[in-house]
Design an enzyme around this catalytic site. Sequence first.
Site, PDB file in Angstrom:
ATOM      1  N   SER A 110      -5.959  -2.113  -1.639  1.00 61.49           N
ATOM      2  CA  SER A 110      -4.953  -1.860  -2.672  1.00 61.49           C
ATOM      3  C   SER A 110      -3.766  -2.813  -2.555  1.00 61.49           C
ATOM      4  CB  SER A 110      -4.450  -0.421  -2.547  1.00 61.49           C
ATOM      5  OG  SER A 110      -3.321  -0.190  -3.365  1.00 61.49           O
ATOM      6  N   GLU A 112      -0.951  -1.832  -2.858  1.00 53.35           N
ATOM      7  CA  GLU A 112       0.073  -1.055  -2.154  1.00 53.35           C
ATOM      8  C   GLU A 112       0.201  -1.483  -0.699  1.00 53.35           C
ATOM      9  OE1 GLU A 112       2.289   1.320  -3.144  1.00 53.35           O
ATOM     10  OE2 GLU A 112       1.726   0.871  -5.205  1.00 53.35           O
ATOM     11  N   TYR A 134       0.060   5.993   1.638  1.00 56.14           N
ATOM     12  CA  TYR A 134      -1.146   5.490   0.975  1.00 56.14           C
ATOM     13  C   TYR A 134      -1.366   4.018   1.335  1.00 56.14           C
ATOM     14  CZ  TYR A 134      -4.338   4.043  -2.757  1.00 56.14           C
ATOM     15  OH  TYR A 134      -5.403   3.519  -3.452  1.00 56.14           O
TER      16      TYR A 134
END
Length: 313
Positions: A110, A112, A134
């Site tokens: 990701s 992120e 996350y």
Amino acid sequence: MTKARVLIFGLSGQDGTYLSQLVDQLDHDLIILDQSIDFNQSPQQIEHELEAVLIDQKPTHVFNLAALATGAGMFDNAYNMININGYAVVSILEAIRKSKLNIKFCQAGSSEMFGLPNTSPQNELTAFNPRTPYGAAKLLAHNMVNIYRKHYGIFACSAILFNHESPIRSNQFVTRKVTQAAVKIKLGLQEKLTIGALDTRRDWGYAPDYAKAMWLMLQQQEADDFVIATGITHSIRDLCKIAFEYLDLDYQDYVEVDLSFKQRAIEGLQLVGDSTKARKILHWTPSIPFKEMIQEMVISDLNMLKTQEIVAR
């Protein structure tokens, strides 16, 4: 063409759905397990169960698309985030190693993981700096993929996926919240849409394209990591404008901003992906622009809600 045997964890999600459709179109064998793996178990239990599945089913390609993600709720339940999005991936890698099978593995990473980046746009060499549980869990998985590739010689790849959307995106994510609300307002089922911010920008791509990119990663001679992104950002304001305009509505008449809504950590440099490497090596490119993707989502939501109205009558 030798048929691949493909095992997808997270089969029922957005990416799993599109990847399974691609596998079917290419006439490869998709492995459907009688019972899904419970990634809430301890890593040791998951590893034992996975090893048995691998030896029994003998997949040639394994994709891990399973993850705990709830849109803006990336700080919710940090323990489960780390357990399911991080430790479970280690269990998959360990099961592949112990099975001694010739398996190609792809982990869905990701953007992120970049979190608050020190440079923009981000590519495969950009330093990671996650700002959420996350992102931290995804980075743990990403690092372990690299360790198992380099230390054990496993064909393991990490797809560093930026935001990607589609008509089957969960309505926990802002794109679907906006397209569904626009349709409901058009049909008289809702009056307003309240949102936390309009000027936040994201690099949004089309989910089927990202599923294809992950497939292409496992068709290479050597395993490697790739940033998958459009390289173009749009604001939530852009998203609202496109969705409402398609329905002949002015978003400004219906969208209200409430800054008390739960927000993510403070924004830093722009998260936007540089997918040069994927375009050069995988020959991958996005297939449709942002506007067309959002319009497709609006059309899908309109058809779905009209059908529901007819059934309700």
